[in-house]
Design a protein around this motif. Structure first.
Motif, short mmCIF file in Angstrom:
data_model
loop_
_atom_site.label_atom_id
_atom_site.label_comp_id
_atom_site.label_asym_id
_atom_site.label_seq_id
_atom_site.Cartn_x
_atom_site.Cartn_y
_atom_site.Cartn_z
N VAL A 51 0.33 4.32 -10.30
CA VAL A 51 1.30 3.49 -11.03
C VAL A 51 1.42 2.13 -10.36
CG1 VAL A 51 3.77 3.26 -11.57
CG2 VAL A 51 2.60 5.43 -11.99
N ILE A 52 1.55 2.12 -9.05
CA ILE A 52 1.71 0.85 -8.31
C ILE A 52 0.43 0.02 -8.40
CG2 ILE A 52 1.98 -0.12 -6.00
CD1 ILE A 52 3.94 2.21 -5.47
N ARG A 53 -0.71 0.66 -8.24
CA ARG A 53 -1.99 -0.05 -8.29
C ARG A 53 -2.18 -0.71 -9.65
NH1 ARG A 53 -5.10 4.05 -6.90
NH2 ARG A 53 -5.05 3.56 -4.70
N ALA A 93 -3.69 -4.43 -8.12
CA ALA A 93 -4.44 -4.30 -6.87
C ALA A 93 -5.35 -3.09 -6.98
CB ALA A 93 -3.49 -4.13 -5.69
N LYS A 94 -6.41 -3.20 -7.73
CA LYS A 94 -7.34 -2.09 -7.93
C LYS A 94 -8.13 -1.90 -6.64
CE LYS A 94 -7.06 -1.92 -12.67
NZ LYS A 94 -5.80 -1.36 -12.87
N GLU A 98 -8.33 5.20 -1.92
CA GLU A 98 -7.48 4.95 -0.75
C GLU A 98 -6.04 4.74 -1.19
OE1 GLU A 98 -8.92 1.81 1.67
OE2 GLU A 98 -10.98 2.50 1.54
N PRO A 99 -5.08 5.20 -0.39
CA PRO A 99 -3.67 4.96 -0.73
C PRO A 99 -3.35 3.47 -0.74
CG PRO A 99 -3.87 6.60 1.01
CD PRO A 99 -5.24 6.02 0.80
N VAL A 100 -2.41 3.10 -1.58
CA VAL A 100 -1.99 1.70 -1.69
C VAL A 100 -1.09 1.37 -0.51
CG1 VAL A 100 -0.60 0.12 -3.08
CG2 VAL A 100 -2.12 1.72 -4.20
N ASP A 101 -1.30 0.20 0.07
CA ASP A 101 -0.42 -0.29 1.13
C ASP A 101 0.82 -0.88 0.47
OD1 ASP A 101 0.78 -1.22 3.39
OD2 ASP A 101 -0.79 -2.67 3.90
N ARG A 102 1.84 -0.07 0.30
CA ARG A 102 3.03 -0.46 -0.46
C ARG A 102 3.81 -1.58 0.21
NH1 ARG A 102 4.95 5.56 -2.25
NH2 ARG A 102 2.93 6.16 -3.10
N LYS A 103 3.81 -1.60 1.51
CA LYS A 103 4.55 -2.65 2.22
C LYS A 103 3.92 -4.02 1.97
CE LYS A 103 6.30 0.40 5.74
NZ LYS A 103 6.15 0.91 7.07
N ARG A 104 2.62 -4.05 1.82
CA ARG A 104 1.92 -5.32 1.59
C ARG A 104 2.21 -5.86 0.19
NH1 ARG A 104 -2.82 -7.26 -0.27
NH2 ARG A 104 -3.57 -5.26 -0.98
N LEU A 105 2.54 -4.97 -0.75
CA LEU A 105 2.80 -5.39 -2.13
C LEU A 105 4.27 -5.58 -2.42
CD1 LEU A 105 0.26 -3.05 -3.93
CD2 LEU A 105 0.01 -5.48 -3.44
N ALA A 106 5.11 -5.66 -1.39
CA ALA A 106 6.56 -5.79 -1.59
C ALA A 106 6.98 -7.25 -1.51
CB ALA A 106 7.30 -4.97 -0.55
N SER A 115 1.88 -8.78 -10.48
CA SER A 115 1.04 -9.97 -10.68
C SER A 115 1.51 -11.15 -9.82
CB SER A 115 1.02 -10.36 -12.16
OG SER A 115 0.55 -9.31 -12.92
N GLY A 116 1.90 -10.89 -8.60
CA GLY A 116 2.29 -11.95 -7.67
C GLY A 116 3.70 -12.46 -7.83
#
Length: 190
Positions: A76-78, A83-84, A158-166, A176-177
């Motif tokens: 869902v987050i990806r 961030a594919k 690979e798991p999404v780095d959620r902290k990087r996308l916050a 989308s930024g």
């Protein structure tokens, strides 16, 4: 087939789709809450063994469920963040991603399915193991020969780095930024 029965099936499908839409919205609105659910399931799986007769299977079920929940949340987050993480060859992009997803789900559920099969009989356990390993080999072979993919890590997606996308201001997920709650562009937190 009875029309009333078909109406019930359509109602169930609509209800399931509405529930998934609400779940996706919750994950995107508050990824920390989704991560708490994952951690709760994983911690419950550590607490259960030895508590009652089928505790090992229940524990493994919860652990598999936590990994599947994490996989669903990452998907869902990806998809929302764009961030594919799985770079796909230009042809047959969708089936490539489905194979990677299938391998991830197989990795998550493998031990639980084997434990349930062993509970029925030892012979069934080995049949299930053979089917799982054959499915894995065929899927990896398809990725290798059809898509010219290299050997895959485990898990394949690979798991999404959620902290990087916050968002740096409110810690919500960037789409989308941009951060819709803050109504401004935001730099991701690193």
């Amino acid at each position: 087939i009875n029309a009333e029965y078909m109406g019930d099936l359509n109602y169930g499908r609509g209800t399931m789709e509405a529930g998934l839409a609400r779940y996706r919205a919750m994950v995107l609105r508050d990824p920390a809450k989704a991560e708490m659910l994952e951690n709760l399931l994983k911690n419950l799986s550590y607490f259960l063994p030895g508590r009652f007769p089928a505790a090992e299977e229940s524990s493994e079920f919860l652990f598999s469920l936590s990994k599947l929940t994490s996989f669903l949340n990452d998907c869902v987050i990806r998809d929302a963040a764009g961030a594919k993480k799985a770079p796909a060859p230009p042809t047959r992009h969708t089936s490539y991603r489905y194979l990677l997803g299938f391998l991830s789900v197989l990795d998550s559920c493998e031990v639980f399915v084997e434990m349930v099969a062993k509970r029925r009989s030892e012979r069934l356990r080995w049949i299930v193991i053979a089917i799982i390993e054959l499915s894995r080999a065929l899927s990896r072979g398809a990725l290798l020969f059809v898509y010219r993919s290299s050997l895959l890590p485990s898990p394949p997606l690979e798991p999404v780095d959620r902290k990087r996308l916050a968002c740096s201001a409110c810690r919500r997920l960037l789409v989308s930024g941009a951060c819709p709650p803050c109504d401004r562009a935001s730099a991701p937190v690193f």
